[in-house]
Design an enzyme around this catalytic site. Sequence first.
Site, PDB file in Angstrom:
ATOM      1  N   ARG A   3       7.595  -1.552   0.408  1.00  0.00           N
ATOM      2  CA  ARG A   3       6.503  -0.921  -0.338  1.00  0.00           C
ATOM      3  C   ARG A   3       6.770  -0.961  -1.834  1.00  0.00           C
ATOM      4  O   ARG A   3       5.867  -1.240  -2.623  1.00  0.00           O
ATOM      5  CB  ARG A   3       6.293   0.516   0.155  1.00  0.00           C
ATOM      6  CG  ARG A   3       5.532   0.567   1.471  1.00  0.00           C
ATOM      7  CD  ARG A   3       5.352   1.968   2.013  1.00  0.00           C
ATOM      8  NE  ARG A   3       4.437   1.947   3.155  1.00  0.00           N
ATOM      9  CZ  ARG A   3       4.153   2.993   3.917  1.00  0.00           C
ATOM     10  NH1 ARG A   3       4.717   4.168   3.656  1.00  0.00           N
ATOM     11  NH2 ARG A   3       3.312   2.870   4.929  1.00  0.00           N
ATOM     12  N   TYR A  23      -1.361  -4.712   2.762  1.00  0.00           N
ATOM     13  CA  TYR A  23      -0.179  -4.753   3.633  1.00  0.00           C
ATOM     14  C   TYR A  23       0.897  -3.767   3.200  1.00  0.00           C
ATOM     15  O   TYR A  23       0.921  -3.274   2.097  1.00  0.00           O
ATOM     16  CB  TYR A  23       0.355  -6.157   3.842  1.00  0.00           C
ATOM     17  CG  TYR A  23       0.849  -6.977   2.672  1.00  0.00           C
ATOM     18  CD1 TYR A  23       1.165  -6.435   1.444  1.00  0.00           C
ATOM     19  CD2 TYR A  23       1.025  -8.354   2.853  1.00  0.00           C
ATOM     20  CE1 TYR A  23       1.643  -7.222   0.417  1.00  0.00           C
ATOM     21  CE2 TYR A  23       1.508  -9.140   1.827  1.00  0.00           C
ATOM     22  CZ  TYR A  23       1.826  -8.576   0.619  1.00  0.00           C
ATOM     23  OH  TYR A  23       2.303  -9.365  -0.385  1.00  0.00           O
ATOM     24  N   GLU A  24       1.762  -3.446   4.188  1.00  0.00           N
ATOM     25  CA  GLU A  24       2.758  -2.373   4.088  1.00  0.00           C
ATOM     26  C   GLU A  24       2.096  -1.007   3.890  1.00  0.00           C
ATOM     27  O   GLU A  24       2.686  -0.095   3.322  1.00  0.00           O
ATOM     28  CB  GLU A  24       3.767  -2.632   2.952  1.00  0.00           C
ATOM     29  CG  GLU A  24       4.397  -3.996   2.953  1.00  0.00           C
ATOM     30  CD  GLU A  24       5.043  -4.371   4.276  1.00  0.00           C
ATOM     31  OE1 GLU A  24       5.349  -3.473   5.070  1.00  0.00           O
ATOM     32  OE2 GLU A  24       5.237  -5.567   4.531  1.00  0.00           O
ATOM     33  N   GLY A  25       0.885  -0.873   4.389  1.00  0.00           N
ATOM     34  CA  GLY A  25       0.156   0.390   4.293  1.00  0.00           C
ATOM     35  C   GLY A  25      -0.899   0.329   3.215  1.00  0.00           C
ATOM     36  O   GLY A  25      -0.609   0.076   2.055  1.00  0.00           O
TER      37      GLY A  25
END
Length: 581
Positions: free
Chosen positions: A297, A424-426
């Site tokens: 992140r 992506y990655e949240g």
Amino acid sequence: MSDYKHPLTDAEFVLNELVQFDQLCADAGLEDINSELASVILTEAGKLGSGMLAPLNRTGDLNHPVLGDSGVQQTEGFAEAYKEYVEGGWATLTAAEEFGGQNLPNVLGTAVNEVWQTANLSFALCPLLSQGAIESISHHGSDELKQHYLPKLVSGEWTGTMNLTESDAGTDLAAVKTKAVPNGDHYLITGQKIFITWGDHQMTDNILHLVLARLPDAPAGVKGISLFIVPKFLLDENGNPGERNDAHAVSLEHKLGIHGSPTCVMSFGDNGGAVGYLVGEENKGLAYMFTMMNHARQGVGLQGLAVSEAAYQHALQYAKDRIQGTNKDGSRYPIIRFPDVRRMLMTMKSGTEAMRALCLVAAAEADRDNAARIELLTPIVKGWVTEFAQELTYLGVQIHGGMGFIEETGAAQFYRDARILTIYEGTTGIQALDLVGRKTLVNGGESLQALLDEMTADIAQFESLGGQFTLAAQQCRRSLDNGIAARQWLLDSAADKNAPGSACVNFMMLFGFLCGGWLMAKSAMRAQAKLDAGEGNPEFLQAKLATARFFCEHMLPRTQSCLASVMAGSDSIMQLDEEQF
């Protein structure tokens, strides 16, 4: 972007003046590491970035990886670039010496990663995922797994991937269906994962997949997920890649951007079961994977900075070259002289500098083992920087005018590549919920208050500069007050179950701009002190004063609108019935 140049001077400024790199190294007992060494490393990284990676950026955009009988074939030129990356020792920078790493500070590794990300985002995703795999295995793997896999991951001889998402399990990982069945000293994995970045390629002789899966008797929900290493090739008795494992890329996604990065659908166990090895304890896989995800992140936030920097450099050169205006005598001049073009360029330049300051300051907290501050800043780095990158890369297209809409000029690629970063990655919403929930409400806002207290002291000092910074300091003070008010509103609104979700994105954006302004104010104070002392490069330092002033005067007023939206609450957001949409 073959004319890419790493913004070395600004990265060094942040490391030296905001991070206090030499003191950080001394506190960590790293006597042989200092700012002079960091400068050399960044210079050498810039040579690889501009000389080899940047020319391949356009190549990867036009010539996508393809899936054939032997798996995924990466874009031509990427394998040679990866080989040079590995032979230069770049993969080993921040890893532990025990496994062949150089044990350099995380913040220096972050500054180097910016080089790769700016030069070629698609290429740089491959080592980024490997770094995350190293983090997860280092923290949670058994000694046996570490000895088998970490040396080759650290050296870059092998790469790593992260396999979370399934067609029915995106953000909601409780829905993961991939199965793991015990089978002697290993497990047999069956299932399918989607959106797997660099899930297959031919650049290394092995790939280690970190896969989330469920055991037969696992509890329901996220508490029943375990983490496994599933190598592309099983290791022989000498620890070398041997038999092909039952793990294959079965298709490639066709994407808006990052075309040079193969995004795979991975299938495990189509022919009986893919051999996997448990990482840590059963049913604790989600926590283990979050070690990798949190590293990623911050890495994705850094990508937002990097692609914005690339777009800025591209737009700046165009603005200097594009002749459009006409003087009274008939002579013509470039568009960089237009005030509105200057506004856009200053937004891009000051924005990337604020992003860089935040990314590196956040990365340094890992070196200081300041867990509370790392946790607080990670969603801001990931969420705010990637959202701001959408605006900055858009401005890069806008500065090009009609030519920005034409693919051949290259401006559109940065805009397209940046789009995935908020997802992506949240997603942005997930980062924002994390900030208001697990990072603020969970501890009564204590971590956020500590940050606000630090800002209060620095902004008071900034106000004392006066002169050309009077308005900038006023905006810093107002934005700080807005941050204080937003925190208090959130704590006071706990009774409304919809309040956190309704306010969270504007809450996060407020604190993103506030953090950026705070660090630009600190940068201005450090730049002014160096000028007064007759130190440093006067031209760079004067420019830093200008960008800091611009960011505070023109970007910080956005915190007021963010606060207004936060305090508007959830009523109008939740007012319509589902059928009324």
